[in-house]
Write an enzyme that holds these catalytic residues in place. Sequence first.
Site, short mmCIF file in Angstrom:
data_model
loop_
_atom_site.label_atom_id
_atom_site.label_comp_id
_atom_site.label_asym_id
_atom_site.label_seq_id
_atom_site.Cartn_x
_atom_site.Cartn_y
_atom_site.Cartn_z
N ASP A 37 -1.10 4.70 -4.69
CA ASP A 37 -1.35 6.14 -4.48
C ASP A 37 -2.20 6.38 -3.24
O ASP A 37 -3.33 6.85 -3.30
CB ASP A 37 -2.04 6.72 -5.72
CG ASP A 37 -2.08 8.25 -5.68
OD1 ASP A 37 -1.34 8.85 -4.88
OD2 ASP A 37 -2.86 8.84 -6.46
N GLU A 38 -1.61 6.06 -2.09
CA GLU A 38 -2.21 6.37 -0.80
C GLU A 38 -1.28 7.27 -0.01
O GLU A 38 -0.08 7.29 -0.24
CB GLU A 38 -2.45 5.09 0.00
CG GLU A 38 -3.41 4.10 -0.64
CD GLU A 38 -3.58 2.88 0.22
OE1 GLU A 38 -4.51 2.86 1.04
OE2 GLU A 38 -2.78 1.93 0.07
N TYR A 39 -1.85 7.99 0.95
CA TYR A 39 -1.11 8.78 1.93
C TYR A 39 -0.26 9.89 1.33
O TYR A 39 0.64 10.41 1.98
CB TYR A 39 -0.23 7.87 2.80
CG TYR A 39 -1.00 6.71 3.37
CD1 TYR A 39 -2.03 6.91 4.29
CD2 TYR A 39 -0.72 5.40 2.98
CE1 TYR A 39 -2.75 5.85 4.80
CE2 TYR A 39 -1.44 4.33 3.48
CZ TYR A 39 -2.45 4.56 4.39
OH TYR A 39 -3.17 3.51 4.89
#
Length: 309
Positions: free
Chosen positions: A169-171
């Site tokens: 759960d990045e960017y």
Amino acid sequence: MSNPVRSRVRTAALALSAVAALALGTTTTTGATAAPAPAPAAAKQGPTSVAYIEVNNHSMLNAGKYTLADGGGNAFDVAVIFAANINYDTNSKKAYLHFNENVQRVLDNAATEIRPLQQKGIKVVLSVLGNHQGAGFANFTSQQTASAFAKEMSDAVAEYGLDGIDFDDEYAEYGNNGTAQPNDSSFVHLVTALRANMPDKIISLYNIGPAASRLSYGGVDVSSKFDYAWNPYYGTWQVPGIGLPKSRLSPAAVEIGRTSQSTVTSLARRTVSEGYGVYLTYNLDGSDRSADVSAFTRELYGSDAVYTP
């Protein structure tokens, strides 16, 4: 030392290709024969070793080029395709699973990019990552929409004969394109649906972002639905805050070729001495990295690693 969070370069994307559905052990080419059944991997004792591979730049086959000098077992147990994306359709206002041209190439050529690893006994998992469009694992606004995205992921696993899904759960950049902010129910619904769809596949958590801190809702805790969780900060030791046994956790995280070999060794030694069961590596490239790999295999498995091009 540089920022330990991965820096990633996004490439231009292509639409999802229409390909023949397949089960594990088949190729992605229509009419092709099934791949041979995987041969049992040479036995080894010790933690599960994981290699994230940036397929924009490197081959998945790199994970299969390292074996243990003593016994011949695989140096790596899990190879992660990095990465598919969760994108956002501004017309339909829905999240969807997207493969850039490099990820799509790996999937379309599963017979030569994925099956050789699986035949060695290495599991191949697809990582899914935000893509700056506001769609993420933590902002589905209903159980129905979360379940629909879970089905897209499980369908991809079935279609390409993969061994599971990794959440990163990045960017996401929550709020872009008018999307919602993270909520407490979204990731719980998503993981619950994905596990129901894939009872026997790997689900792993790169322990970062709003989703990673939202594992419980309405009396349901999805921690136990994950097979693995790992520290996202390379060159460091950090125990993931999730209710899994030590055997499923990697507090150690290293970037091959950038984390010093002394740190790689000390983190591997600590993994063993403190009883953890997973060791995470990132950015395995096509060079001979046997010295870097041996720096952890000696501690984890009591053997140097041998590189075979």
